[in-house]
Motif scaffolding. Structure first.
Motif, mmCIF file in Angstrom:
data_model
loop_
_atom_site.group_PDB
_atom_site.id
_atom_site.type_symbol
_atom_site.label_atom_id
_atom_site.label_comp_id
_atom_site.label_asym_id
_atom_site.label_seq_id
_atom_site.Cartn_x
_atom_site.Cartn_y
_atom_site.Cartn_z
ATOM 1 N N GLY A 171 0.831 -1.198 0.000
ATOM 2 C CA GLY A 171 0.000 0.000 0.000
ATOM 3 C C GLY A 171 0.863 1.245 0.000
ATOM 4 N N LYS A 172 0.464 2.240 0.780
ATOM 5 C CA LYS A 172 1.159 3.518 0.862
ATOM 6 C C LYS A 172 1.819 3.635 2.236
ATOM 7 N N PHE A 173 3.123 3.924 2.243
ATOM 8 C CA PHE A 173 3.856 3.936 3.510
ATOM 9 C C PHE A 173 5.075 4.845 3.394
ATOM 10 N N PHE A 174 5.669 5.169 4.565
ATOM 11 C CA PHE A 174 6.901 5.950 4.603
ATOM 12 C C PHE A 174 8.070 5.055 4.177
ATOM 13 N N LEU A 175 8.981 5.634 3.418
ATOM 14 C CA LEU A 175 10.093 4.850 2.888
ATOM 15 C C LEU A 175 11.174 4.616 3.940
ATOM 16 N N PRO A 176 11.809 3.451 3.900
ATOM 17 C CA PRO A 176 12.905 3.178 4.842
ATOM 18 C C PRO A 176 14.193 3.835 4.350
ATOM 19 N N PHE A 177 14.640 4.851 5.068
ATOM 20 C CA PHE A 177 15.901 5.509 4.743
ATOM 21 C C PHE A 177 16.315 6.379 5.916
ATOM 22 N N GLY A 178 17.471 6.098 6.486
ATOM 23 C CA GLY A 178 18.040 6.940 7.527
ATOM 24 C C GLY A 178 17.215 6.992 8.797
ATOM 25 N N LEU A 179 17.438 8.057 9.576
ATOM 26 C CA LEU A 179 16.734 8.273 10.831
ATOM 27 C C LEU A 179 15.355 8.846 10.559
ATOM 28 N N ARG A 180 14.337 8.302 11.195
ATOM 29 C CA ARG A 180 12.979 8.801 11.003
ATOM 30 C C ARG A 180 12.713 9.921 12.005
ATOM 31 N N LEU A 181 13.264 11.091 11.709
ATOM 32 C CA LEU A 181 13.132 12.247 12.590
ATOM 33 C C LEU A 181 11.716 12.812 12.543
ATOM 34 N N ASP A 184 5.214 6.768 -0.209
ATOM 35 C CA ASP A 184 5.105 6.259 -1.576
ATOM 36 C C ASP A 184 4.314 4.954 -1.555
ATOM 37 N N THR A 185 3.893 4.519 -2.735
ATOM 38 C CA THR A 185 3.025 3.356 -2.862
ATOM 39 C C THR A 185 3.789 2.193 -3.472
ATOM 40 N N GLY A 186 3.707 1.027 -2.833
ATOM 41 C CA GLY A 186 4.401 -0.147 -3.335
ATOM 42 C C GLY A 186 4.347 -1.283 -2.339
ATOM 43 N N VAL A 187 5.454 -2.007 -2.222
ATOM 44 C CA VAL A 187 5.541 -3.149 -1.314
ATOM 45 C C VAL A 187 6.878 -3.097 -0.577
ATOM 46 N N GLU A 188 6.857 -3.517 0.686
ATOM 47 C CA GLU A 188 8.077 -3.547 1.509
ATOM 48 C C GLU A 188 8.159 -4.858 2.256
ATOM 49 N N LEU A 189 9.351 -5.432 2.290
ATOM 50 C CA LEU A 189 9.639 -6.628 3.074
ATOM 51 C C LEU A 189 10.583 -6.248 4.201
ATOM 52 N N GLY A 190 10.316 -6.760 5.395
ATOM 53 C CA GLY A 190 11.143 -6.427 6.545
ATOM 54 C C GLY A 190 11.560 -7.643 7.333
ATOM 55 N N LEU A 191 12.643 -7.492 8.070
ATOM 56 C CA LEU A 191 13.167 -8.557 8.922
ATOM 57 C C LEU A 191 13.514 -7.963 10.272
ATOM 58 N N GLU A 192 12.999 -8.566 11.342
ATOM 59 C CA GLU A 192 13.273 -8.107 12.707
ATOM 60 C C GLU A 192 13.884 -9.250 13.503
ATOM 61 N N THR A 210 8.797 0.857 -4.772
ATOM 62 C CA THR A 210 7.643 1.749 -4.843
ATOM 63 C C THR A 210 7.647 2.517 -6.165
ATOM 64 N N ASN A 211 6.581 3.280 -6.401
ATOM 65 C CA ASN A 211 6.444 4.012 -7.656
ATOM 66 C C ASN A 211 7.504 5.093 -7.845
ATOM 67 N N GLY A 212 7.974 5.669 -6.755
ATOM 68 C CA GLY A 212 8.959 6.738 -6.857
ATOM 69 C C GLY A 212 8.357 8.080 -7.172
ATOM 70 N N THR A 213 7.082 8.264 -6.809
ATOM 71 C CA THR A 213 6.374 9.515 -7.121
ATOM 72 C C THR A 213 5.900 10.236 -5.870
ATOM 73 N N ALA A 214 6.446 9.873 -4.701
ATOM 74 C CA ALA A 214 6.059 10.507 -3.429
ATOM 75 C C ALA A 214 4.549 10.438 -3.210
ATOM 76 N N GLY A 215 3.959 9.302 -3.568
ATOM 77 C CA GLY A 215 2.534 9.098 -3.338
ATOM 78 C C GLY A 215 1.650 9.529 -4.488
ATOM 79 N N GLY A 216 2.214 10.195 -5.495
ATOM 80 C CA GLY A 216 1.427 10.625 -6.646
ATOM 81 C C GLY A 216 1.216 9.492 -7.637
ATOM 82 N N ASN A 217 0.508 9.788 -8.719
ATOM 83 C CA ASN A 217 0.255 8.797 -9.751
ATOM 84 C C ASN A 217 1.540 8.449 -10.489
ATOM 85 N N GLU A 218 1.676 7.188 -10.876
ATOM 86 C CA GLU A 218 2.841 6.752 -11.647
ATOM 87 C C GLU A 218 2.816 7.391 -13.032
ATOM 88 N N ILE A 219 3.984 7.859 -13.506
ATOM 89 C CA ILE A 219 4.044 8.555 -14.795
ATOM 90 C C ILE A 219 5.015 7.888 -15.766
#
Length: 366
Positions: free
Chosen positions: A163-173, A192-200, A211-220
């Protein structure tokens, strides 16, 4: 103005250095919570990557450990966000007053709602399947920041987001105006919108997203954004690295960075360095951005935050700096206040890059 702030920063730095000799008081709050306690984001947030709706543990911590004192007795401390066995809710409200002093311009001041958000998690299969929503209701109207299905097989060892989620990168300030969040373009305003796999794992946390790479906007176009982040977590320190590649028709962006946390007595330190490369018709443009932040637990319910930020854009002699000094007070549960100053230092030809900002904020969380 700059001289006054420099003096305040020097005094704060001296105080921080002296604090290394003091015994450590009880840990508390916000992005440095994990460093202070040796925990991961998943301990306090429904989203394993951090931010948004809190877990029952996160709610209990925010009600009993963050504030200076409790009021209302045990009943007031019982807030967990639970509507029933399957539905939990929560939210954040932030409103501030701000005064901005810009060279060669009239000073400005304003009151504003910086952000109001509501969270909801419906879990039809406990500890396995959740539908999660993070909705911004102000300012600027209603906006879905996150809306995703969250699957956690293996007792939470693995995570799948769709779905739509915050991207994993750096510190989540929490501060989206930080250079590392503005320059990379990965912050709470750009899910952004896409799929994420995680391991804990006990000492590891890792995420990989497409993800689409459009910051949540429509794919172009056909290009996609790939994000990778991993961190190794110990009780007193942690170290992580992130990668991001966004393939776009107008030009690719590549980013890489490292981030860290360290607990020294009563101070929780955060640091991040990122290199951003934009592909253009004229060639690659490189940018460097970094953050160093110290959080000193002054006393119960009080935190002093000191930050230094550096941004080196493409070009010569155009570096920018930002200094912050912020006092945070949580007088009682579910309420936090902030008073602070931020000073920008850039090339003289751009007055806005040399401004001073004074602010006060009211933060209600539940």
């Amino acid at each position: 103005m700059k001289d006054h702030f420099a003096l305040a920063g020097a005094l704060a730095a001296a105080a921080l250095a002296a604090a290394l000799m003091l015994p450590a008081p009880e840990a508390r709050a916000e992005p440095y919570l994990a460093v202070r306690t040796g925990l991961k984001c998943a301990n306090c947030h429904v989203d394993p990557s951090g931010g948004g709706l809190r877990t029952p543990f996160g709610d209990a911590y925010g009600s009993t450990q963050l504030p200076r004192r409790m009021i209302g007795g045990g009943k007031a401390a019982a807030w967990t966000g639970a509507v029933n066995d399957y539905l939990r809710v929560g939210g954040n409200f932030r409103s501030d007053a701000r005064y901005v002093d810009t060279p060669d311009a009239d000073a400005t001041s304003d009151f504003a709602i910086s952000r109001a958000t509501l969270y909801g998690a419906f879990t039809p299969i406990p500890d396995l399947l959740t539908v999660y929503v993070d909705e911004q209701v102000a300012p600027g109207g209603t906006t879905a920041r996150q809306a995703m299905g969250l699957l956690r097989p293996g007792n939470g060892r693995y995570t799948v987001k769709v779905g739509k989620f915050f991207l994993p990168f750096g510190l989540r300030l929490q501060d989206d105006t930080a250079f590392i969040r503005q320059v990379t373009g990965i912050n709470f305003d750009t899910p952004d919108t896409g799929v994420e796999l995680g391991l804990e794992l006990p000492k590891w946390s890792a995420q990989a997203a497409v993800t689409n790479g459009t910051a949540g906007g429509n794919e172009i176009d056909r290009g996609k954004q790939t994000s990778l982040s991993a961190s190794y977590v110990r009780q007193r320190w942690r170290l992580g690295a992130s990668l991001n590649v966004n393939n776009a028709a107008l030009g690719d962006r590549r980013m890489g960075g490292v981030f860290a946390g360290l607990k020294t007595g009563p101070i929780a330190w955060l640091a991040e360095y990122d290199r951003v490369t934009d592909e253009t018709a004229q060639g690659d443009l490189d940018m460097d951005v970094s953050l160093l932040e110290g959080n000193w637990n002054l006393a119960a319910g009080q935190n002093l935050k000191v930050t230094y930020e550096f941004f080196d854009p493409p070009g010569e002699d155009d570096e920018r700096e930002r200094y912050s000094l912020v006092w945070e007070l949580a007088p009682f549960q579910l309420l936090q206040t902030r008073i602070g100053i931020r000073s920008y230092n850039g090339i003289p030809q751009i007055p806005a890059d040399n401004r001073d900002e004074f602010f006060a904020e009211l933060h209600i969380y539940f």
